[in-house]
Design an enzyme around this catalytic site. Structure first.
Site, PDB file in Angstrom:
ATOM      1  N   LYS A 177      -7.828 -15.177  -9.470  1.00  0.00           N
ATOM      2  CA  LYS A 177      -9.032 -15.118  -8.645  1.00  0.00           C
ATOM      3  C   LYS A 177      -9.942 -13.963  -9.100  1.00  0.00           C
ATOM      4  CE  LYS A 177      -9.927 -14.590  -3.902  1.00  0.00           C
ATOM      5  NZ  LYS A 177      -9.416 -14.331  -2.564  1.00  0.00           N
TER       6      LYS A 177
ATOM      7  N   LYS B 134     -12.556  -7.838  -6.813  1.00  0.00           N
ATOM      8  CA  LYS B 134     -13.332  -6.612  -6.958  1.00  0.00           C
ATOM      9  C   LYS B 134     -12.472  -5.478  -7.512  1.00  0.00           C
ATOM     10  CE  LYS B 134     -12.938  -5.750  -1.967  1.00  0.00           C
ATOM     11  NZ  LYS B 134     -13.663  -5.625  -0.722  1.00  0.00           N
TER      12      LYS B 134
ATOM     13  N   LYS C  27       0.830  -1.211   0.000  1.00  0.00           N
ATOM     14  CA  LYS C  27       0.000   0.000   0.000  1.00  0.00           C
ATOM     15  C   LYS C  27       0.860   1.255   0.000  1.00  0.00           C
ATOM     16  CE  LYS C  27      -4.346  -1.677   1.849  1.00  0.00           C
ATOM     17  NZ  LYS C  27      -5.334  -1.585   2.931  1.00  0.00           N
TER      18      LYS C  27
END
Ligand code: TRP
Length: 334
Positions: free
Chosen positions: A197, A200, A115
């Site tokens: 996978k 989102k 991040k």
């Protein structure tokens, strides 16, 4: 333990849209857990502000997520679904645990490194101590089990370390949590790259089915799903696209793989993809309708928010008072 049941805690961020993968892989299985566990599902808005958020948007998404969980079938009388920011114990315990966590440990967290690399203009202290807040979430309720994805296992590990360290100094204060390895749902893969996978955050909109996608969109995305040129509806690793579609079909219809393979024997991919799309629409439609109904029932949702925050607050304070006493904070005078 609460009323003889083990405690289960999970937190979810209201960022991004939930996908069919989230639903079939996790949420659907949670519906059965409340019989066995005392379940807490927190919308972790305190975590969300480690990244800059637009206020109105954050508020809306948090409410939508909370509503969606109920729409998907989590009974808010049996599952404590609440906003993290409504229970001040999270922040209080996080501060205390900060003083029992080493910089070196936090420096090793891979999610922080990722991040920080992504948000170079805002590497704030909250982003660095994010795992401590997560430890506080879990330990606040003396949680026994935490259902987490692989990406969160390192955070659960540090939670266990912090709990054990604290217990080592002050005696048995915290329950040391375990990852919840339950009946895992099907792992749903991307429709565009079935080796990845379904996520989102995927940039290709055709790769994932969103829980709120309307029927036409769902069918269109399935029509475009990547398959292969084998022209065989078989369940095998050499055909990851077809295998994924079969997994989705079976999870939605509760059929076995063998049954599904037999059903589509000799059929073309086009017909098969349409059938998968229709099976998904049949699963999503009732959830979407319930979501739309609940969204209009402000009084009901407000009631759930209030009651569950009170319930969470009660258990949080029990742990906090114990912790404060152990550390040597003065007793509260009533
Ligand atoms: N960090 C988790 C995620 O991004 C969310 C989270 C916050 C969480 N607190 C938690 C998950 C406690 C499990 C338990 O997915």
């Amino acid at each position: 333990m609460i009323d003889g049941k083990k405690v289960l805690f999970s937190g979810m961020q209201a960022t991004g849209n939930l996908t069919l993968g989230n639903y079939l892989g996790a949420l659907k299985n949670w519906l059965t857990l409340s019989d066995e566990y005392e379940c807490f599902y927190s919308v972790v808005d305190l975590h969300s502000i480690t990244v800059r958020q637009e206020p109105a948007e954050l508020r809306k998404r948090a409410r939508n997520l909370l509503t969606l969980y109920i729409a998907a079938g989590l009974d808010p009388k049996k599952n404590c679904i609440y906003y993290q920011s409504h229970v001040s114990g999270h922040s209080q315990l996080a501060w205390i645990l900060n003083c029992f966590t080493y910089m070196g440990e936090l420096n090793r967290m891979t999610q922080f490194k990722d991040k920080a690399a992504k948000h170079t203009d805002n590497i704030n202290a909250g982003l660095f101590t994010y795992p401590v807040l997560m430890a506080a979430d879990i330990l606040l309720f003396q949680s026994d089990v935490v259902p987490v994805g692989k990406d969160q296992l390192q955070h659960l590990e540090i939670t266990r370390d912090i709990a054990q360290r604290f217990n080592g100094i002050y005696g048995e204060v915290f329950t040391v949590p375990e990852p919840y390895i339950g009946k895992t749902g099907a792992k749903i893969m991307s429709l565009q790259d079935p080796l990845k996978k379904m996520s989102k955050s995927d940039e290709n909109p055709n790769a994932s089915i969103l829980l709120m996608d309307d029927p036409d969109t769902v069918i269109r995305k399935f029509k475009r799903a990547v398959t292969d040129s084998d022209a065989c509806i078989c369940y095998r690793d050499e055909q990851p696209g077809i295998k994924n579609l079969l997994d989705i079909y079976c999870t939605c219809t509760n059929k076995s793989t063998a049954e599904a393979v037999k059903e589509f024997e000799g059929k073309g991919y086009g017909e098969f993809k349409l059938a998968v799309g229709e099976a998904v629409v049949a699963v999503l439609k009732p959830v979407q309708e319930e979501f739309s109904r609940l969204s209009k029932d402000k009084a009901y949702i407000d009631g759930v928010i209030k009651e569950n925050a009170q319930k969470a607050d009660y258990y949080a304070n029990k742990t906090l008072r114990k912790v404060e006493k152990k550390i040597g904070f003065p007793e509260r005078i009533r």
